[in-house]
Each structure stands twice: as structure tokens, then as C-alpha cells.
Write an enzyme that holds these catalytic residues in place. Structure first.
Site, PDB file in Angstrom:
ATOM      1  N   GLU A 126      10.624   1.115  -5.141  1.00 25.85           N
ATOM      2  CA  GLU A 126      11.469  -0.075  -5.327  1.00 25.85           C
ATOM      3  C   GLU A 126      12.855   0.165  -4.710  1.00 25.85           C
ATOM      4  OE1 GLU A 126      10.792  -0.319  -9.720  1.00 25.85           O
ATOM      5  OE2 GLU A 126      10.206  -2.368  -9.250  1.00 25.85           O
ATOM      6  N   GLU A 146       2.609   2.499 -12.096  1.00 28.68           N
ATOM      7  CA  GLU A 146       2.937   1.699 -13.276  1.00 28.68           C
ATOM      8  C   GLU A 146       1.674   1.282 -14.042  1.00 28.68           C
ATOM      9  OE1 GLU A 146       4.514   1.539 -10.417  1.00 28.68           O
ATOM     10  OE2 GLU A 146       6.634   1.121 -10.715  1.00 28.68           O
TER      11      GLU A 146
END
Ligand code: 1HE
Length: 272
Positions: A126, A146
Site C-alpha cells: 500500500e 490480509e
């Protein structure tokens, strides 16, 4: 081009006291190195806050920035040690803080280049996707664990990573834990440049030094207008393009640079 790195002077204001970052300069390029190698540069609340502080306090003398990671890996993502105790409301504030930090990178005053090596995972990917360009060394690998950790991206990855590699690839990474290597990352659009191990920083500094010689308003238009135009309808995008191009070409820097070319004082475009 000056790509010799020197420590920032102690007089550099809020940037002088950020111990989880190592800050150096090469001419008008700022180099920000994540400096938590023992934890693989996992992003703790404190590291996030320091990164945010750095990007909202960039001295006006810098025209470009490079971000890299100390040690064997660029960044192992969210500090998982801090996740367990957060409730839903605290989780929301946490995600908003990540998004604010990464917005400060993408929508800050200067172009930012990320140097990727080793793990570029979860929040590390990210972070990388908030930069404007990415240089990947051969050792780089990309994952979004995740899904397997029972969480979701919260640092703007659903917007920025999906725009880089597409929703389908991002879905695959999150659902299956699929890991991409440096060559796949290059083919899929994560990195703009793929270099040998150890060459990433020099390449990024060379690119940043070159970018720093562009007219600042052009760089600003490129980094600020392009992603926003991509979010608009075609009609609104074309109108914003017209506004941006007329502002840029009305600037003195544009007039001087165009005149320099017409007077044969500026470089031609060369086939590489
Ligand atoms: C960590 C973290 C971390 C390492 N949070 N402490 N991110 C992940 O799921 C990635 C988790 N990390 C790994 O898979 C591996 O650590 C690496 C592939 C990145 C590196 O492996 P390696 O063998 O070089 O290092 P290591 O031995 O696994 O880790 C060294 C130390 O760093 C160890 O701590 P120590 O006290 O035992 O020495 C690890 O616990 C620690 N460490 N990664 C905390 N991530 C805004 S939402 C974003 C959501 C996410 O980012 S989810 C993805 C989280």
C-alpha cells in the site's frame, strides 16, 4: 547530477527528530529510509506518524523524494503486534490515519519514487503504491496476506493497488495469498523499473535527480492532475485537462523551456 547522499542538517525542523526514519539528501532530492529493520520495517503507529510528519513538512528546497527500506526487506506491512487490541472504532481511526499518511505522499508537493526489495507485503505494498514511481530490485516480492490474517487492506490499497494491477489480480492475492516475484510485479504494473539487487537506490536517485530538473508546476500537474482525472468521467477529465494544461503553459518556466528548444539550446528527444 548530484546523487551523493548526505545526512540532513540538524536544523531541518520537524524532520530532525524522526528516529524510525533515516533522512538524507542528494542535492534537491530527499531520501527517506524506513529504519526499523529488526521488525522488517513493519509499520507501527509511531512509524506511520513519523512518515506522515516527514511528508507534511517537506522543506521547499526538495523537488523530489525517494523512499526505501533499511535491511533485507522494504516493508512487512502493518505491525501485527499492535492489531490485536483495537476495537472497531479504533480500527477505523487507524485506517484513516494510514490513508491520511499515504495521501500526504501521493498528493504532496513533490514526486516520490519507492525502491522495492525483499518483502513488499500488505501495508508495504500500500505504501509503495502511494509513490508515483516504483523501482524494484530482483529480490522484491509482493503479497497481500490480509485475507489469511483475517483482516482487510486499510491503507488505501483497495483504491491504489487495484488501480496498479487490477481488481482481479488483487482479489487473487488477497483470497489465495498468492505471492508475485519481481518479474511478475514488473509485468503486472507494480514496478516501473526492474533492476539488479543493490541497484535500486542509485536508479531511483538518478530518476529523482532528473525529475527534480523539470518545471515544478509541470511535476505538480503530472502527480496531482493525472490520478484525479483518472477518477473522473471522460467529459470532466477533458475539462480538467484543459484547465491544467492552460495553467502549466502560462507559467514562465514553460515559456522559457519552449523558447530554449526553439533556439536550439535544449535537448532533443533521443531514442534510447
Ligand atoms: C513483524 C512483522 C509484522 C515481521 N508485524 N512484526 N504483514 C504480514 O503478514 C507479513 C508478516 N511478516 C512476514 O511474513 C515475514 O516477517 C517477512 C517475509 C516480512 C520477513 O521474513 P524474515 O524471515 O526475514 O523475518 P522474520 O523472522 O519473520 O521477522 C523478524 C522479526 O520481525 C520478528 O520479530 P522477532 O521479535 O521475533 O525478531 C517478526 O515477528 C517481526 N515482524 N513482520 C510485526 N508485519 C493498513 S492495513 C495493512 C494490513 C497489512 O499490512 S497485513 C500484512 C501484515
Amino acid at each position: 547530477m548530484n546523487t551523493v547522499l548526505e545526512p540532513l542538517p540538524a536544523t531541518s525542523g520537524p524532520l530532525a527528530t524522526l528516529p524510525l526514519l533515516r533522512l538524507e539528501q542528494a542535492g534537491s532530492v530527499l531520501h527517506i529510509r524506513l529504519n526499523r529493520p529488526a521488525k522488517r520495517n513493519a509499520v507501527s503507529d509511531e512509524l506511520l506518524a513519523q512518515l506522515h510528519t516527514a511528508f507534511v513538512n517537506l522543506p521547499a528546497t526538495f523537488r523530489a523524494a525517494v523512499i526505501s527500506g533499511e535491511g533485507e526487506h522494504f516493508c512487512a506491512g502493518l505491525d501485527l503486534g499492535e492489531v490485536a487490541e483495537r476495537n472497531v472504532s479504533e480500527g477505523m481511526q487507524h485506517s484513516r490515519a494510514w490513508q491520511a499518511c499515504f495521501d500526504a505522499i501521493q498528493f504532496g508537493p513533490v514526486p516520490v519514487i519507492a525502491v522495492l526489495h525483499g518483502a513488499v507485503v500488505g501495508g508495504g505494498l500500500e505504501l509503495a503504491s502511494a509513490a508515483h514511481l516504483r523501482v524494484a530490485e530482483a529480490s522484491a516480492f509482493y503479497a497481500l496476506p490480509e485475507g489469511t490474517r483475517g483482516i482487510f487492506v486499510g491503507g488505501s490499497g483497495s483504491v491504489r493497488i487495484s488501480r496498479l494491477i487490477g481488481v482481479a489480480r488483487m482479489t487473487d492475492m488477497m483470497l489465495t495469498g498468492r505471492v508475485f516475484d519481481a518479474d511478475e510485479g514488473q509485468a503486472f504494473g507494480i514496478s516501473n523499473y526492474r533492476v539488479a539487487d543493490g541497484d535500486g537506490l542509485a536508479k531511483a536517485l538518478a530518476l529523482a535527480s532528473k525529475i527534480a530538473t523539470n518545471a515544478p508546476l509541470s511535476n505538480y500537474a503530472i502527480t496531482q492532475a493525472l490520478p484525479r482525472i483518472a477518477d473522473l468521467s471522460a467529459s470532466d477529465g477533458l475539462f480538467m485537462e484543459t484547465l491544467m494544461s492552460s495553467i502549466a503553459q502560462g507559467d514562465d518556466a514553460a515559456k522559457q523551456r519552449v523558447r530554449a528548444f526553439l533556439d536550439k539550446r535544449a535537448d532533443k528527444v533521443q531514442k534510447t
